[in-house]
Design a protein around this motif. Structure first.
Motif, PDB file in Angstrom:
ATOM      1  N   LYS A   1     -15.602   1.513  14.090  1.00  0.00           N
ATOM      2  CA  LYS A   1     -15.746   2.742  14.865  1.00  0.00           C
ATOM      3  C   LYS A   1     -16.436   3.795  14.011  1.00  0.00           C
ATOM      4  CE  LYS A   1     -11.576   2.002  17.665  1.00  0.00           C
ATOM      5  NZ  LYS A   1     -10.242   2.550  18.030  1.00  0.00           N
ATOM      6  N   ILE A   2     -17.286   4.574  14.648  1.00  0.00           N
ATOM      7  CA  ILE A   2     -17.952   5.690  13.988  1.00  0.00           C
ATOM      8  C   ILE A   2     -17.621   6.956  14.761  1.00  0.00           C
ATOM      9  CG2 ILE A   2     -20.162   6.727  13.341  1.00  0.00           C
ATOM     10  CD1 ILE A   2     -21.298   3.936  13.006  1.00  0.00           C
ATOM     11  N   GLU A   3     -17.159   7.967  14.063  1.00  0.00           N
ATOM     12  CA  GLU A   3     -16.802   9.243  14.669  1.00  0.00           C
ATOM     13  C   GLU A   3     -17.654  10.342  14.047  1.00  0.00           C
ATOM     14  OE1 GLU A   3     -12.602   9.851  14.181  1.00  0.00           O
ATOM     15  OE2 GLU A   3     -12.169   7.719  14.505  1.00  0.00           O
TER      16      GLU A   3
ATOM     17  N   ARG B   1     -17.968  14.179  13.148  1.00  0.00           N
ATOM     18  CA  ARG B   1     -17.158  15.387  12.966  1.00  0.00           C
ATOM     19  C   ARG B   1     -18.016  16.631  12.833  1.00  0.00           C
ATOM     20  NH1 ARG B   1     -13.897  13.899   7.609  1.00  0.00           N
ATOM     21  NH2 ARG B   1     -16.059  13.985   6.867  1.00  0.00           N
ATOM     22  N   SER B   2     -19.320  16.504  13.032  1.00  0.00           N
ATOM     23  CA  SER B   2     -20.230  17.599  12.750  1.00  0.00           C
ATOM     24  C   SER B   2     -19.974  18.809  13.647  1.00  0.00           C
ATOM     25  CB  SER B   2     -21.677  17.138  12.929  1.00  0.00           C
ATOM     26  OG  SER B   2     -22.571  18.217  12.722  1.00  0.00           O
ATOM     27  N   THR B   3     -20.092  19.979  13.027  1.00  0.00           N
ATOM     28  CA  THR B   3     -20.035  21.246  13.773  1.00  0.00           C
ATOM     29  C   THR B   3     -21.323  22.040  13.596  1.00  0.00           C
ATOM     30  OG1 THR B   3     -19.006  22.338  11.860  1.00  0.00           O
ATOM     31  CG2 THR B   3     -17.522  21.390  13.519  1.00  0.00           C
ATOM     32  N   ILE B   4     -22.297  21.459  12.864  1.00  0.00           N
ATOM     33  CA  ILE B   4     -23.564  22.130  12.587  1.00  0.00           C
ATOM     34  C   ILE B   4     -24.699  21.309  13.196  1.00  0.00           C
ATOM     35  CG2 ILE B   4     -25.106  23.033  10.806  1.00  0.00           C
ATOM     36  CD1 ILE B   4     -22.686  23.107   8.919  1.00  0.00           C
ATOM     37  N   PRO B   5     -25.460  21.847  14.140  1.00  0.00           N
ATOM     38  CA  PRO B   5     -26.573  21.093  14.720  1.00  0.00           C
ATOM     39  C   PRO B   5     -27.554  20.634  13.641  1.00  0.00           C
ATOM     40  CG  PRO B   5     -26.132  23.086  15.998  1.00  0.00           C
ATOM     41  CD  PRO B   5     -25.303  23.183  14.751  1.00  0.00           C
ATOM     42  N   GLY B   6     -27.958  19.372  13.732  1.00  0.00           N
ATOM     43  CA  GLY B   6     -28.909  18.833  12.775  1.00  0.00           C
ATOM     44  C   GLY B   6     -28.297  18.402  11.464  1.00  0.00           C
ATOM     45  N   SER B   7     -26.968  18.527  11.330  1.00  0.00           N
ATOM     46  CA  SER B   7     -26.294  18.117  10.103  1.00  0.00           C
ATOM     47  C   SER B   7     -25.176  17.147  10.468  1.00  0.00           C
ATOM     48  CB  SER B   7     -25.726  19.337   9.369  1.00  0.00           C
ATOM     49  OG  SER B   7     -25.040  18.935   8.187  1.00  0.00           O
ATOM     50  N   PRO B   8     -25.496  15.878  10.661  1.00  0.00           N
ATOM     51  CA  PRO B   8     -24.481  14.908  11.078  1.00  0.00           C
ATOM     52  C   PRO B   8     -23.406  14.736  10.018  1.00  0.00           C
ATOM     53  CG  PRO B   8     -26.511  13.799  10.446  1.00  0.00           C
ATOM     54  CD  PRO B   8     -26.824  15.256  10.474  1.00  0.00           C
ATOM     55  N   ASP B   9     -22.211  14.473  10.465  1.00  0.00           N
ATOM     56  CA  ASP B   9     -21.082  14.266   9.575  1.00  0.00           C
ATOM     57  C   ASP B   9     -20.211  13.165  10.164  1.00  0.00           C
ATOM     58  OD1 ASP B   9     -19.108  14.432   7.688  1.00  0.00           O
ATOM     59  OD2 ASP B   9     -18.200  16.256   8.491  1.00  0.00           O
ATOM     60  N   ARG B  10     -20.731  11.951  10.102  1.00  0.00           N
ATOM     61  CA  ARG B  10     -20.026  10.820  10.687  1.00  0.00           C
ATOM     62  C   ARG B  10     -19.122  10.143   9.659  1.00  0.00           C
ATOM     63  NH1 ARG B  10     -25.159   7.601  12.669  1.00  0.00           N
ATOM     64  NH2 ARG B  10     -25.795   8.422  10.637  1.00  0.00           N
ATOM     65  N   VAL B  11     -18.015   9.620  10.155  1.00  0.00           N
ATOM     66  CA  VAL B  11     -17.162   8.760   9.345  1.00  0.00           C
ATOM     67  C   VAL B  11     -17.097   7.401  10.025  1.00  0.00           C
ATOM     68  CG1 VAL B  11     -15.821  10.639   8.352  1.00  0.00           C
ATOM     69  CG2 VAL B  11     -15.048   9.596  10.490  1.00  0.00           C
TER      70      VAL B  11
ATOM     71  N   HIS C   1     -15.015   3.517  10.030  1.00  0.00           N
ATOM     72  CA  HIS C   1     -13.859   2.731   9.607  1.00  0.00           C
ATOM     73  C   HIS C   1     -13.783   1.484  10.479  1.00  0.00           C
ATOM     74  CE1 HIS C   1     -11.417   4.329  13.061  1.00  0.00           C
ATOM     75  NE2 HIS C   1     -12.192   5.398  12.875  1.00  0.00           N
ATOM     76  N   GLY C   2     -12.812   0.630  10.218  1.00  0.00           N
ATOM     77  CA  GLY C   2     -12.714  -0.626  10.956  1.00  0.00           C
ATOM     78  C   GLY C   2     -13.845  -1.585  10.618  1.00  0.00           C
ATOM     79  N   ILE C   3     -14.219  -1.647   9.348  1.00  0.00           N
ATOM     80  CA  ILE C   3     -15.419  -2.399   8.954  1.00  0.00           C
ATOM     81  C   ILE C   3     -15.088  -3.882   8.782  1.00  0.00           C
ATOM     82  CG2 ILE C   3     -17.148  -2.684   7.124  1.00  0.00           C
ATOM     83  CD1 ILE C   3     -16.375   0.522   6.767  1.00  0.00           C
ATOM     84  N   ALA C   4     -15.625  -4.704   9.677  1.00  0.00           N
ATOM     85  CA  ALA C   4     -15.478  -6.155   9.595  1.00  0.00           C
ATOM     86  C   ALA C   4     -16.757  -6.809   9.087  1.00  0.00           C
ATOM     87  CB  ALA C   4     -15.115  -6.726  10.963  1.00  0.00           C
ATOM     88  N   ARG C   5     -17.837  -6.033   9.071  1.00  0.00           N
ATOM     89  CA  ARG C   5     -19.132  -6.530   8.605  1.00  0.00           C
ATOM     90  C   ARG C   5     -19.592  -5.670   7.430  1.00  0.00           C
ATOM     91  NH1 ARG C   5     -24.678  -4.744  11.185  1.00  0.00           N
ATOM     92  NH2 ARG C   5     -26.110  -5.801   9.754  1.00  0.00           N
TER      93      ARG C   5
ATOM     94  N   ARG D   1      -9.537   5.666   3.664  1.00  0.00           N
ATOM     95  CA  ARG D   1      -9.138   5.680   5.078  1.00  0.00           C
ATOM     96  C   ARG D   1     -10.344   5.418   5.962  1.00  0.00           C
ATOM     97  NH1 ARG D   1      -7.223  11.177   8.287  1.00  0.00           N
ATOM     98  NH2 ARG D   1      -6.903  10.219  10.355  1.00  0.00           N
ATOM     99  N   TRP D   2     -11.481   5.978   5.562  1.00  0.00           N
ATOM    100  CA  TRP D   2     -12.766   5.796   6.207  1.00  0.00           C
ATOM    101  C   TRP D   2     -13.826   6.125   5.171  1.00  0.00           C
ATOM    102  CZ3 TRP D   2     -10.854   9.844  10.179  1.00  0.00           C
ATOM    103  CH2 TRP D   2     -10.759  11.100   9.579  1.00  0.00           C
ATOM    104  N   MET D   3     -15.090   6.076   5.580  1.00  0.00           N
ATOM    105  CA  MET D   3     -16.187   6.460   4.695  1.00  0.00           C
ATOM    106  C   MET D   3     -16.991   7.575   5.327  1.00  0.00           C
ATOM    107  SD  MET D   3     -17.619   2.927   3.143  1.00  0.00           S
ATOM    108  CE  MET D   3     -17.051   2.041   4.564  1.00  0.00           C
ATOM    109  N   THR D   4     -17.386   8.546   4.512  1.00  0.00           N
ATOM    110  CA  THR D   4     -18.236   9.638   4.976  1.00  0.00           C
ATOM    111  C   THR D   4     -19.681   9.148   4.952  1.00  0.00           C
ATOM    112  OG1 THR D   4     -18.272  10.513   2.725  1.00  0.00           O
ATOM    113  CG2 THR D   4     -16.648  11.430   4.244  1.00  0.00           C
ATOM    114  N   LEU D   5     -20.107   8.625   6.059  1.00  0.00           N
ATOM    115  CA  LEU D   5     -21.365   7.887   6.143  1.00  0.00           C
ATOM    116  C   LEU D   5     -22.578   8.741   5.792  1.00  0.00           C
ATOM    117  CD1 LEU D   5     -22.427   5.073   6.955  1.00  0.00           C
ATOM    118  CD2 LEU D   5     -22.662   5.942   9.291  1.00  0.00           C
ATOM    119  N   ASP D   6     -22.639   9.950   6.322  1.00  0.00           N
ATOM    120  CA  ASP D   6     -23.815  10.800   6.131  1.00  0.00           C
ATOM    121  C   ASP D   6     -23.761  11.573   4.817  1.00  0.00           C
ATOM    122  OD1 ASP D   6     -25.083  10.217   8.700  1.00  0.00           O
ATOM    123  OD2 ASP D   6     -23.397  11.296   9.563  1.00  0.00           O
ATOM    124  N   LYS D   7     -22.767  12.449   4.683  1.00  0.00           N
ATOM    125  CA  LYS D   7     -22.725  13.361   3.541  1.00  0.00           C
ATOM    126  C   LYS D   7     -22.383  12.653   2.234  1.00  0.00           C
ATOM    127  CE  LYS D   7     -21.727  17.313   6.472  1.00  0.00           C
ATOM    128  NZ  LYS D   7     -20.751  18.326   6.919  1.00  0.00           N
TER     129      LYS D   7
END
Length: 343
Positions: free
Chosen positions: A75-77, A79-89, A91-95, A120-126
């Protein structure tokens, strides 16, 4: 002995971190031999543009080792609150995989980027893609490690992230000729819990974290150098990041397990050179983690370049450093990487 920040401007400029060098280094002072302790305000810099590009490379042929009957669901979530600045996390990584970012003018060196997230998860973007893009702007081929999380049902949970990190280094080396990379010059850079994995790999690269699966596993997993940034280091409950400790070791780890996964307690003379960064006002991972790692590296005779900042908090990476003393760290890393022969 430690390297001491000289205060001289570095000729390379980080795109998006175009700071006046005199302003940037005015806040740096040498508090003692081998230390860089910084204070004062830095010039403002605009947020760097974000571009998601890259090629995903699976770490394992087929099902990863230690899988249970019930595999996690990715799953990817956002959390960004700033347009143009993604902040995805994520988790649930099977691959488990690494995402490759290639520079226009490669210097032959590569860096395995290890995002944080408290296991718990990974901060994919930042903590991942933005670091990788910055590295490519300076000639480095970057691989963002999307590693399995230890609390998601894998056997030998505490060594599951290490297995993925070892495998990634070996795959980069195995395919270095096809990618026009120097097989020896493979570095690691990790943030927060990713800093724990970065430092763990640097000292436990010979640990048999998995059963070999192909010829790539005959190659060394030792990085050329390692850069744990505001890292989780110790599993000592008095200073450990509680969330990382519980996810990695489980709710009631034995003293032996706690010692084995406290990176400061597994450093050896064969551990590669380290670059350490931490803010002393970090409210999430106490600076004592970096201090313990530095002391262990020094005791083992390993070269270590240490930079402490009086303010900066936690999780600053490269996206949230404009106007702060910690804005110096990317150029400091570039200078150090050149001096240890990486770039």
């Amino acid at each position: 002995m430690d390297d001491l920040a000289s205060g001289r401007p570095h000729p390379r400029k980080s795109a998006g971190l175009a700071l006046d060098r005199r302003t940037m280094f005015a806040g740096l002072m040498a508090a003692s031999a081998g230390w860089s302790v910084s204070s004062g305000a830095m010039a403002a810099a605009p947020m760097r543009p974000f571009r998601e590009t890259g090629q995903a490379i699976d770490l394992w042929p087929g099902t990863p080792p230690g899988a249970s009957a019930q595999m996690p669901v990715e799953k990817i979530e956002d959390r960004s609150t700033i347009p143009g600045s993604p902040d995805r996390v994520i988790h649930g990584i099977a691959r488990p995989r690494m995402v490759a970012f290639r520079p226009e003018r490669p210097n032959g060196a590569s860096v395995l980027v290890i995002p944080g997230g408290g296991y718990r998860w990974m901060t994919l973007d930042k903590g991942g893609y933005q670091i990788a893009q910055w590295l490519t702007e300076h000639g480095y081929t970057a691989f963002v490690l999307i590693y399995r999380l230890p609390g998601e049902g894998w056997a030998n949970r505490a060594d599951t992230p290490l297995a993925d990190a070892q495998r990634a280094i070996r795959l980069i080396r195995a395919r270095s000729a096809a990618w026009n990379l120097a097989p020896d010059r493979v570095a690691t850079l990790g943030l927060s819990a990713g800093g724990h994995l970065c430092a763990d790999l640097a000292s436990r690269f010979t640990t048999a974290a998995y059963v070999p699966v192909d010829a790539a596993d005959t190659l060394s997993a030792r990085p050329w150098c390692a850069a744990p940034i505001y890292p989780v280091v110790s599993m000592d409950a008095r200073i450990a990041h509680a969330g990382s400790r519980e996810k990695l070791l489980g709710p009631d780890p034995s003293p032996r397990l706690e010692a084995l996964h406290s990176v400061d307690r597994v450093v050896t003379a064969n551990t590669p050179p380290h670059f350490l960064v931490h803010a002393e006002d970090d409210p999430t991972v106490p600076v004592e983690n970096t201090l313990r790692l530095r002391a262990a590296l020094k005791a083992a005779g390993v070269k270590v370049n240490t930079h402490l900042f009086d303010e900066g908090g936690h999780g600053f990476g490269i996206w949230n450093i404009a106007g702060k003393p910690v804005s110096a760290w990317p150029d400091l890393w570039l200078d150090w990487a050149g001096r240890v022969g990486l770039g």
